[in-house]
Design a protein around this motif. Structure first.
Motif, PDB file in Angstrom:
ATOM      1  N   TYR A 154      26.865  35.270  36.981  1.00 33.90           N
ATOM      2  CA  TYR A 154      26.414  36.659  36.807  1.00 33.90           C
ATOM      3  C   TYR A 154      25.952  37.268  38.130  1.00 33.90           C
ATOM      4  N   LEU A 155      25.271  36.482  38.966  1.00 36.85           N
ATOM      5  CA  LEU A 155      24.842  36.990  40.272  1.00 36.85           C
ATOM      6  C   LEU A 155      26.049  37.368  41.131  1.00 36.85           C
ATOM      7  N   HIS A 156      27.074  36.521  41.127  1.00 34.72           N
ATOM      8  CA  HIS A 156      28.287  36.814  41.892  1.00 34.72           C
ATOM      9  C   HIS A 156      29.013  38.037  41.323  1.00 34.72           C
ATOM     10  N   LEU A 157      29.113  38.109  40.004  1.00 33.51           N
ATOM     11  CA  LEU A 157      29.801  39.232  39.369  1.00 33.51           C
ATOM     12  C   LEU A 157      29.088  40.550  39.643  1.00 33.51           C
ATOM     13  N   LYS A 158      27.770  40.509  39.717  1.00 32.03           N
ATOM     14  CA  LYS A 158      26.992  41.725  40.016  1.00 32.03           C
ATOM     15  C   LYS A 158      27.370  42.269  41.397  1.00 32.03           C
ATOM     16  N   LYS A 159      27.524  41.395  42.373  1.00 35.51           N
ATOM     17  CA  LYS A 159      27.937  41.820  43.727  1.00 35.51           C
ATOM     18  C   LYS A 159      29.340  42.412  43.702  1.00 35.51           C
ATOM     19  N   LEU A 160      30.241  41.777  42.959  1.00 35.96           N
ATOM     20  CA  LEU A 160      31.611  42.279  42.868  1.00 35.96           C
ATOM     21  C   LEU A 160      31.663  43.628  42.153  1.00 35.96           C
ATOM     22  N   GLU A 161      30.826  43.802  41.135  1.00 32.76           N
ATOM     23  CA  GLU A 161      30.762  45.092  40.432  1.00 32.76           C
ATOM     24  C   GLU A 161      30.197  46.182  41.344  1.00 32.76           C
ATOM     25  N   LYS A 162      29.158  45.847  42.087  1.00 32.65           N
ATOM     26  CA  LYS A 162      28.543  46.815  43.005  1.00 32.65           C
ATOM     27  C   LYS A 162      29.555  47.313  44.031  1.00 32.65           C
ATOM     28  N   ALA A 163      30.453  46.435  44.433  1.00 32.35           N
ATOM     29  CA  ALA A 163      31.482  46.804  45.407  1.00 32.35           C
ATOM     30  C   ALA A 163      32.656  47.539  44.764  1.00 32.35           C
ATOM     31  N   GLU A 200      29.209  51.664  51.177  1.00 31.84           N
ATOM     32  CA  GLU A 200      30.336  51.110  50.421  1.00 31.84           C
ATOM     33  C   GLU A 200      31.004  49.982  51.199  1.00 31.84           C
ATOM     34  N   LEU A 201      31.167  50.173  52.500  1.00 27.43           N
ATOM     35  CA  LEU A 201      31.797  49.146  53.331  1.00 27.43           C
ATOM     36  C   LEU A 201      30.932  47.889  53.386  1.00 27.43           C
ATOM     37  N   VAL A 202      29.623  48.066  53.495  1.00 22.28           N
ATOM     38  CA  VAL A 202      28.711  46.918  53.516  1.00 22.28           C
ATOM     39  C   VAL A 202      28.760  46.172  52.185  1.00 22.28           C
ATOM     40  N   ALA A 203      28.755  46.913  51.058  1.00 22.81           N
ATOM     41  CA  ALA A 203      28.834  46.272  49.738  1.00 22.81           C
ATOM     42  C   ALA A 203      30.136  45.497  49.598  1.00 22.81           C
ATOM     43  N   LEU A 204      31.224  46.056  50.091  1.00 23.24           N
ATOM     44  CA  LEU A 204      32.517  45.379  50.044  1.00 23.24           C
ATOM     45  C   LEU A 204      32.492  44.106  50.891  1.00 23.24           C
ATOM     46  N   GLY A 205      31.927  44.208  52.088  1.00 23.06           N
ATOM     47  CA  GLY A 205      31.817  43.039  52.964  1.00 23.06           C
ATOM     48  C   GLY A 205      30.964  41.944  52.350  1.00 23.06           C
ATOM     49  N   GLU A 206      29.851  42.336  51.719  1.00 23.92           N
ATOM     50  CA  GLU A 206      28.988  41.353  51.063  1.00 23.92           C
ATOM     51  C   GLU A 206      29.720  40.684  49.896  1.00 23.92           C
ATOM     52  N   ALA A 207      30.467  41.479  49.146  1.00 28.49           N
ATOM     53  CA  ALA A 207      31.185  40.931  47.986  1.00 28.49           C
ATOM     54  C   ALA A 207      32.260  39.945  48.418  1.00 28.49           C
ATOM     55  N   LEU A 208      32.970  40.255  49.476  1.00 29.11           N
ATOM     56  CA  LEU A 208      34.078  39.409  49.911  1.00 29.11           C
ATOM     57  C   LEU A 208      33.656  38.357  50.937  1.00 29.11           C
ATOM     58  N   GLY A 209      32.376  38.358  51.315  1.00 26.37           N
ATOM     59  CA  GLY A 209      31.890  37.442  52.331  1.00 26.37           C
ATOM     60  C   GLY A 209      31.476  36.075  51.800  1.00 26.37           C
ATOM     61  N   ASN A 210      31.793  35.799  50.548  1.00 25.49           N
ATOM     62  CA  ASN A 210      31.425  34.522  49.941  1.00 25.49           C
ATOM     63  C   ASN A 210      32.674  33.927  49.283  1.00 25.49           C
ATOM     64  N   PRO A 211      33.009  32.685  49.618  1.00 30.35           N
ATOM     65  CA  PRO A 211      34.229  32.087  49.074  1.00 30.35           C
ATOM     66  C   PRO A 211      34.248  31.984  47.543  1.00 30.35           C
ATOM     67  N   VAL A 212      33.089  31.790  46.924  1.00 25.65           N
ATOM     68  CA  VAL A 212      33.040  31.714  45.459  1.00 25.65           C
ATOM     69  C   VAL A 212      33.430  33.069  44.869  1.00 25.65           C
ATOM     70  N   ARG A 213      32.933  34.156  45.450  1.00 20.18           N
ATOM     71  CA  ARG A 213      33.270  35.486  44.943  1.00 20.18           C
ATOM     72  C   ARG A 213      34.754  35.795  45.134  1.00 20.18           C
ATOM     73  N   VAL A 214      35.326  35.329  46.217  1.00 18.71           N
ATOM     74  CA  VAL A 214      36.763  35.531  46.425  1.00 18.71           C
ATOM     75  C   VAL A 214      37.551  34.744  45.380  1.00 18.71           C
ATOM     76  N   ARG A 215      37.118  33.528  45.059  1.00 22.12           N
ATOM     77  CA  ARG A 215      37.772  32.747  43.998  1.00 22.12           C
ATOM     78  C   ARG A 215      37.657  33.451  42.651  1.00 22.12           C
ATOM     79  N   ILE A 216      36.467  34.000  42.364  1.00 24.81           N
ATOM     80  CA  ILE A 216      36.263  34.742  41.121  1.00 24.81           C
ATOM     81  C   ILE A 216      37.219  35.922  41.065  1.00 24.81           C
ATOM     82  N   LEU A 217      37.289  36.675  42.145  1.00 31.44           N
ATOM     83  CA  LEU A 217      38.161  37.842  42.190  1.00 31.44           C
ATOM     84  C   LEU A 217      39.626  37.445  42.013  1.00 31.44           C
ATOM     85  N   LYS A 218      40.014  36.335  42.627  1.00 33.33           N
ATOM     86  CA  LYS A 218      41.386  35.855  42.472  1.00 33.33           C
ATOM     87  C   LYS A 218      41.705  35.568  41.005  1.00 33.33           C
ATOM     88  N   LEU A 219      40.794  34.890  40.322  1.00 30.15           N
ATOM     89  CA  LEU A 219      41.002  34.580  38.904  1.00 30.15           C
ATOM     90  C   LEU A 219      41.045  35.857  38.062  1.00 30.15           C
TER      91      LEU A 219
END
Length: 97
Positions: free
Chosen positions: A49-58, A7-26
């Motif tokens: 969709y690829l970015h959202l899949k990582k965020l969903e997995k986390a 779970e921690l690794v999935a969270l790190g992968e999800a938040l380790g990309n600036p585009v995914r952080v921007r998506i999450l912010k929105l």
């Protein structure tokens, strides 16, 4: 709360990309239809969709398929889930293998 190493690794992968952080912010501000979100970010829906899949997995976002009046196509909407992340020494020590 993060319970396992995976779970921690999935969270790190999800938040380790600036585009995914921007998506999450929105998504924390409101829910978005995929087409609108891709347009706002200036990226393709496929890449989104690829970015959202990582965020969903986390466990950070969730989606819902909706039928709207006067539109025969189903639309997928995304929103941020409620979350709070605290990572400290005690969290790391208590992680399950």
């Amino acid at each position: 709360m993060v319970r396992s190493i995976d779970e921690l690794v999935a969270l790190g992968e999800a938040l380790g990309n600036p585009v995914r952080v921007r998506i999450l912010k929105l998504l924390c501000q409101k829910e978005w239809y995929v087409y609108e979100l891709a347009k706002e970010l200036g990226i393709s829906r496929q890449l989104l969709y690829l970015h959202l899949k990582k965020l969903e997995k986390a466990g950070l976002v969730e989606s819902e398929l909706r039928l709207e009046p006067n539109d025969p196509r189903a639309k997928k909407y995304y929103r941020a889930k409620q979350f709070k992340v605290v990572i400290d020494n005690e969290t790391i020590k208590s992680l399950e293998e």
